[in-house]
Design an enzyme around this catalytic site. Sequence first.
Site, PDB file in Angstrom:
ATOM      1  N   GLY A  88       1.964   4.543   3.646  1.00 42.99           N
ATOM      2  CA  GLY A  88       2.812   3.605   2.910  1.00 42.99           C
ATOM      3  C   GLY A  88       3.808   4.325   2.019  1.00 42.99           C
ATOM      4  O   GLY A  88       4.971   3.897   1.906  1.00 42.99           O
TER       5      GLY A  88
ATOM      6  N   GLY B  63      -0.545   8.042   1.191  1.00 44.00           N
ATOM      7  CA  GLY B  63      -0.580   8.082   2.654  1.00 44.00           C
ATOM      8  C   GLY B  63       0.676   7.584   3.344  1.00 44.00           C
ATOM      9  O   GLY B  63       1.806   7.890   2.957  1.00 44.00           O
TER      10      GLY B  63
ATOM     11  N   GLY C 297       0.802  -1.220   0.000  1.00 46.83           N
ATOM     12  CA  GLY C 297       0.000   0.000   0.000  1.00 46.83           C
ATOM     13  C   GLY C 297       0.829   1.261   0.000  1.00 46.83           C
ATOM     14  O   GLY C 297       0.658   2.126   0.860  1.00 46.83           O
TER      15      GLY C 297
ATOM     16  N   TYR D  47     -14.292  -2.732  10.336  1.00 50.36           N
ATOM     17  CA  TYR D  47     -12.942  -2.139  10.340  1.00 50.36           C
ATOM     18  C   TYR D  47     -12.257  -2.442  11.670  1.00 50.36           C
ATOM     19  O   TYR D  47     -11.103  -2.896  11.702  1.00 50.36           O
ATOM     20  CB  TYR D  47     -13.012  -0.631  10.113  1.00 50.36           C
ATOM     21  CG  TYR D  47     -11.647   0.039  10.109  1.00 50.36           C
ATOM     22  CD1 TYR D  47     -10.779  -0.131   9.031  1.00 50.36           C
ATOM     23  CD2 TYR D  47     -11.213   0.831  11.176  1.00 50.36           C
ATOM     24  CE1 TYR D  47      -9.522   0.471   9.024  1.00 50.36           C
ATOM     25  CE2 TYR D  47      -9.965   1.436  11.177  1.00 50.36           C
ATOM     26  CZ  TYR D  47      -9.121   1.255  10.089  1.00 50.36           C
ATOM     27  OH  TYR D  47      -7.870   1.851  10.080  1.00 50.36           O
TER      28      TYR D  47
ATOM     29  N   SER E 157      -4.591   0.022  14.252  1.00 52.17           N
ATOM     30  CA  SER E 157      -5.240   1.325  14.449  1.00 52.17           C
ATOM     31  C   SER E 157      -5.634   1.434  15.906  1.00 52.17           C
ATOM     32  O   SER E 157      -5.902   0.420  16.565  1.00 52.17           O
ATOM     33  CB  SER E 157      -6.503   1.398  13.585  1.00 52.17           C
ATOM     34  OG  SER E 157      -7.333   2.452  14.022  1.00 52.17           O
TER      35      SER E 157
HETATM   36  N1  LIG Z   1      -4.610   7.538   8.419  1.00 55.92           N
HETATM   37  C1  LIG Z   1      -4.954   7.202   9.655  1.00 55.92           C
HETATM   38  O1  LIG Z   1      -5.324   8.051  10.472  1.00 55.92           O
HETATM   39  C2  LIG Z   1      -4.899   5.780  10.084  1.00 55.92           C
HETATM   40  C3  LIG Z   1      -5.315   5.482  11.388  1.00 55.92           C
HETATM   41  C4  LIG Z   1      -5.234   4.177  11.831  1.00 55.92           C
HETATM   42  C5  LIG Z   1      -4.738   3.189  11.015  1.00 55.92           C
HETATM   43  N2  LIG Z   1      -4.349   3.499   9.745  1.00 55.92           N
HETATM   44  C6  LIG Z   1      -3.849   2.393   8.915  1.00 55.92           C
HETATM   45  O2  LIG Z   1      -2.719   2.795   8.180  1.00 55.92           O
HETATM   46  C7  LIG Z   1      -2.643   2.031   6.980  1.00 55.92           C
HETATM   47  C8  LIG Z   1      -2.378   2.950   5.803  1.00 55.92           C
HETATM   48  O3  LIG Z   1      -3.487   3.805   5.639  1.00 55.92           O
HETATM   49  P1  LIG Z   1      -3.373   5.299   5.083  1.00 55.92           P
HETATM   50  O4  LIG Z   1      -3.879   6.187   6.155  1.00 55.92           O
HETATM   51  O5  LIG Z   1      -2.046   5.553   4.499  1.00 55.92           O
HETATM   52  O6  LIG Z   1      -4.518   5.252   3.956  1.00 55.92           O
HETATM   53  P2  LIG Z   1      -4.471   5.416   2.363  1.00 55.92           P
HETATM   54  O7  LIG Z   1      -3.799   6.702   2.002  1.00 55.92           O
HETATM   55  O8  LIG Z   1      -5.869   5.216   1.936  1.00 55.92           O
HETATM   56  O9  LIG Z   1      -3.563   4.231   1.875  1.00 55.92           O
HETATM   57  C9  LIG Z   1      -4.043   2.908   1.859  1.00 55.92           C
HETATM   58  C10 LIG Z   1      -3.183   2.101   0.940  1.00 55.92           C
HETATM   59  O10 LIG Z   1      -3.684   0.763   0.934  1.00 55.92           O
HETATM   60  C11 LIG Z   1      -3.818   0.347  -0.411  1.00 55.92           C
HETATM   61  N3  LIG Z   1      -4.851  -0.667  -0.606  1.00 55.92           N
HETATM   62  C12 LIG Z   1      -6.186  -0.558  -0.370  1.00 55.92           C
HETATM   63  N4  LIG Z   1      -6.811  -1.672  -0.731  1.00 55.92           N
HETATM   64  C13 LIG Z   1      -5.856  -2.522  -1.205  1.00 55.92           C
HETATM   65  C14 LIG Z   1      -5.889  -3.825  -1.751  1.00 55.92           C
HETATM   66  N5  LIG Z   1      -7.027  -4.493  -1.924  1.00 55.92           N
HETATM   67  N6  LIG Z   1      -4.715  -4.391  -2.126  1.00 55.92           N
HETATM   68  C15 LIG Z   1      -3.565  -3.727  -2.001  1.00 55.92           C
HETATM   69  N7  LIG Z   1      -3.475  -2.471  -1.516  1.00 55.92           N
HETATM   70  C16 LIG Z   1      -4.611  -1.874  -1.121  1.00 55.92           C
HETATM   71  C17 LIG Z   1      -4.160   1.628  -1.184  1.00 55.92           C
HETATM   72  O11 LIG Z   1      -3.872   1.412  -2.547  1.00 55.92           O
HETATM   73  P3  LIG Z   1      -4.783   1.925  -3.774  1.00 55.92           P
HETATM   74  O12 LIG Z   1      -4.125   3.176  -4.257  1.00 55.92           O
HETATM   75  O13 LIG Z   1      -4.700   0.818  -4.762  1.00 55.92           O
HETATM   76  O14 LIG Z   1      -6.170   2.145  -3.244  1.00 55.92           O
HETATM   77  C18 LIG Z   1      -3.210   2.608  -0.508  1.00 55.92           C
HETATM   78  O15 LIG Z   1      -1.918   2.507  -1.045  1.00 55.92           O
HETATM   79  C19 LIG Z   1      -3.955   1.241   6.892  1.00 55.92           C
HETATM   80  O16 LIG Z   1      -3.714  -0.092   7.302  1.00 55.92           O
HETATM   81  C20 LIG Z   1      -4.852   1.946   7.886  1.00 55.92           C
HETATM   82  O17 LIG Z   1      -5.821   1.068   8.436  1.00 55.92           O
HETATM   83  C21 LIG Z   1      -4.407   4.765   9.261  1.00 55.92           C
END
Ligand SMILES: NC(=O)c1ccc[n+]([C@@H]2O[C@H](COP(=O)([O-])OP(=O)(O)OC[C@H]3O[C@@H](n4cnc5c(N)ncnc54)[C@H](OP(=O)(O)O)[C@@H]3O)[C@@H](O)[C@H]2O)c1
Length: 279
Positions: free
Chosen positions: A27, A25, A21, A157, A131
């Site tokens: 990743g 964000g 990912g 979730y 999370s």
């Molecule tokens: N941001 C926060 O406040 C927060 C809080 C708690 C936990 N988290 C955790 O942090 C992690 C990263 O989230 P983020 O905040 O960076 O969100 P994000 O910007 O939405 O990034 C999510 C990433 O996951 C990928 N992804 C989604 N579905 C997928 C699939 N089926 N197969 C492969 N890749 C997939 C997306 O790729 P695409 O471009 O292909 O969609 C994107 O690269 C997640 O596990 C999230 O639960 C985030």
Amino acid sequence: MAMWRAADIPDLSGKVAVVTGTSSGLGAVIAGELARHGAHVIHGVRDPAVVPGVDARRLDLADLDVVAGFAASVDGFDVLVNNAGVMWPPLRRTRQGFEWQFGVNHLGHFALTALLWPRRRAGARVVTMSSILHRTGRLDLDDPNYVRRRYSPEGAYAQSKYANVVFGLELHRRGGTSLLAHPGYARSRLQTSGPSGVRAAVGRVMNPVFGQPAAVGALPALFAATSADAVSGAFVGPSFLQLWGGPVVVAPVVGSADPGLGERLWAVSEELTGVPFAV
Ligand SMILES: NC(=O)c1ccc[n+]([C@@H]2O[C@H](COP(=O)([O-])OP(=O)(O)OC[C@H]3O[C@@H](n4cnc5c(N)ncnc54)[C@H](OP(=O)(O)O)[C@@H]3O)[C@@H](O)[C@H]2O)c1
């Protein structure tokens, strides 16, 4: 003590890191910092074209056949960051019929870790992103895919992020070097790309006000993935109210470290994915 920063990442020359990912964000930040400190980063993304100029390979965690193909393309790794995730979508099912969030956030990463496991190099670490919302989660192993239960985006979730914690701790108990991380509240696409309607609208309003920059939200995972002070079994999150700030060791919610629950989740995950995982 001074806050641990990305500048504190040690030299990673010669190391191979697999990060899921990385198209946006956290990743994207994690992969960028690992590469900046010398690691060769393999980006696991649904569409490799969106991350040009790097070693990006197709990984769709909602399709276990694609997960297997991705894993087969990796010769070895020192760090695996199970970061990809989706939050609060309306009910939908993965290629193999799993509820989307349990399927992508947990089962896809379980299968990926299992398939990559024989390819780990000495001292390899697995970091799984959870999370703070895991604290509201409940793992219903009799119906993890919402076949008989009424679907709740928030409940599913929280269940998936709770499963991330139970999995990470069980991998540690089984002898793997396994750490957990969570970013607190970080600005990303997470809160707006998964949910629909009012949930996405709330995300659009809340993110700029309450979210910390992704560069800070990524620090717990980077600390867990690289610091000599991060030990297996640790859960790393932000220092202030577990929502904002630099990385500190935090406690998982009571019950998630129960070895019986870990064993049950492991068995259910092996059965559902059809991927045996002997550590
Ligand atoms: N941001 C926060 O406040 C927060 C809080 C708690 C936990 N988290 C955790 O942090 C992690 C990263 O989230 P983020 O905040 O960076 O969100 P994000 O910007 O939405 O990034 C999510 C990433 O996951 C990928 N992804 C989604 N579905 C997928 C699939 N089926 N197969 C492969 N890749 C997939 C997306 O790729 P695409 O471009 O292909 O969609 C994107 O690269 C997640 O596990 C999230 O639960 C985030």
